[in-house]
Design a protein around this motif. Structure first.
Motif, PDB file in Angstrom:
ATOM      1  N   MET A 161       0.972  -1.156  -0.030  1.00 42.18           N
ATOM      2  CA  MET A 161       0.202  -0.054   0.154  1.00 42.18           C
ATOM      3  C   MET A 161       0.472   1.842  -0.023  1.00 42.18           C
ATOM      4  O   MET A 161       1.027   1.557   0.117  1.00 42.18           O
ATOM      5  CB  MET A 161      -1.045   0.195   1.499  1.00 42.18           C
ATOM      6  N   GLY A 162       1.675   2.132   0.042  1.00 38.00           N
ATOM      7  CA  GLY A 162       1.888   3.582  -0.310  1.00 38.00           C
ATOM      8  C   GLY A 162       2.743   3.467   1.516  1.00 38.00           C
ATOM      9  O   GLY A 162       3.915   4.603   1.204  1.00 38.00           O
ATOM     10  N   ASN A 163       2.333   3.309   2.411  1.00 38.78           N
ATOM     11  CA  ASN A 163       2.439   4.121   3.664  1.00 38.78           C
ATOM     12  C   ASN A 163       3.556   2.867   4.661  1.00 38.78           C
ATOM     13  O   ASN A 163       3.947   3.658   5.577  1.00 38.78           O
ATOM     14  CB  ASN A 163       1.627   4.498   5.012  1.00 38.78           C
ATOM     15  N   GLY A 164       3.475   2.058   4.165  1.00 38.01           N
ATOM     16  CA  GLY A 164       4.580   1.515   4.705  1.00 38.01           C
ATOM     17  C   GLY A 164       4.309   0.943   5.964  1.00 38.01           C
ATOM     18  O   GLY A 164       4.904  -0.062   6.853  1.00 38.01           O
ATOM     19  N   THR A 187      -6.029  -9.283   1.461  1.00 34.86           N
ATOM     20  CA  THR A 187      -6.195  -8.221   1.401  1.00 34.86           C
ATOM     21  C   THR A 187      -5.399  -7.520   2.353  1.00 34.86           C
ATOM     22  O   THR A 187      -4.113  -8.079   2.637  1.00 34.86           O
ATOM     23  CB  THR A 187      -7.602  -8.145   2.700  1.00 34.86           C
ATOM     24  N   TYR A 188      -5.124  -6.618   2.485  1.00 37.82           N
ATOM     25  CA  TYR A 188      -4.180  -5.788   3.513  1.00 37.82           C
ATOM     26  C   TYR A 188      -4.866  -4.806   4.967  1.00 37.82           C
ATOM     27  O   TYR A 188      -5.997  -5.036   5.275  1.00 37.82           O
ATOM     28  CB  TYR A 188      -4.127  -3.915   2.749  1.00 37.82           C
ATOM     29  N   LYS A 189      -3.235  -5.488   5.755  1.00 43.24           N
ATOM     30  CA  LYS A 189      -3.972  -4.860   7.255  1.00 43.24           C
ATOM     31  C   LYS A 189      -2.914  -4.020   7.621  1.00 43.24           C
ATOM     32  O   LYS A 189      -2.508  -4.233   7.637  1.00 43.24           O
ATOM     33  CB  LYS A 189      -4.628  -5.859   7.728  1.00 43.24           C
ATOM     34  N   ILE A 239       0.327  -4.799   6.117  1.00 40.73           N
ATOM     35  CA  ILE A 239       0.687  -6.329   6.008  1.00 40.73           C
ATOM     36  C   ILE A 239       0.235  -7.224   5.328  1.00 40.73           C
ATOM     37  O   ILE A 239      -1.368  -6.331   5.009  1.00 40.73           O
ATOM     38  CB  ILE A 239       0.791  -6.753   7.144  1.00 40.73           C
ATOM     39  N   LYS A 240       0.567  -7.665   3.900  1.00 38.38           N
ATOM     40  CA  LYS A 240      -0.235  -8.740   3.389  1.00 38.38           C
ATOM     41  C   LYS A 240      -0.801 -10.047   4.171  1.00 38.38           C
ATOM     42  O   LYS A 240       0.393 -10.307   4.909  1.00 38.38           O
ATOM     43  CB  LYS A 240      -0.111  -8.570   1.987  1.00 38.38           C
TER      44      LYS A 240
END
Length: 56
Positions: A1-4, A23-25, A7-8
């Motif tokens: 995602m761009g903010n670093g 997904t990401y969280k 995590i996936k």
């Protein structure tokens, strides 16, 4: 995602054991494991999917 920070993660079906979704969280704000009702294509019905770590 761009903010670093995100995590996936994978979402694994409780009944058949397949990882059907990713997904990401953000682990800093969402510390507990995710559990979401999602569609399982193998079983052709909605089941509970729980968070699992993906291999990097």
């Amino acid at each position: 995602m761009g903010n670093g920070v995100s995590i996936k993660i994978g979402l694994k079906c409780e009944e058949c054991g397949d990882i059907n979704y990713t997904t990401y969280k953000n682990p800093k704000t969402h510390t507990e494991k995710m559990a979401i009702k999602k569609y399982s294509p193998r079983l052709k019905k909605h089941t509970i999917h729980k968070e699992v770590k993906l291999k990097s």
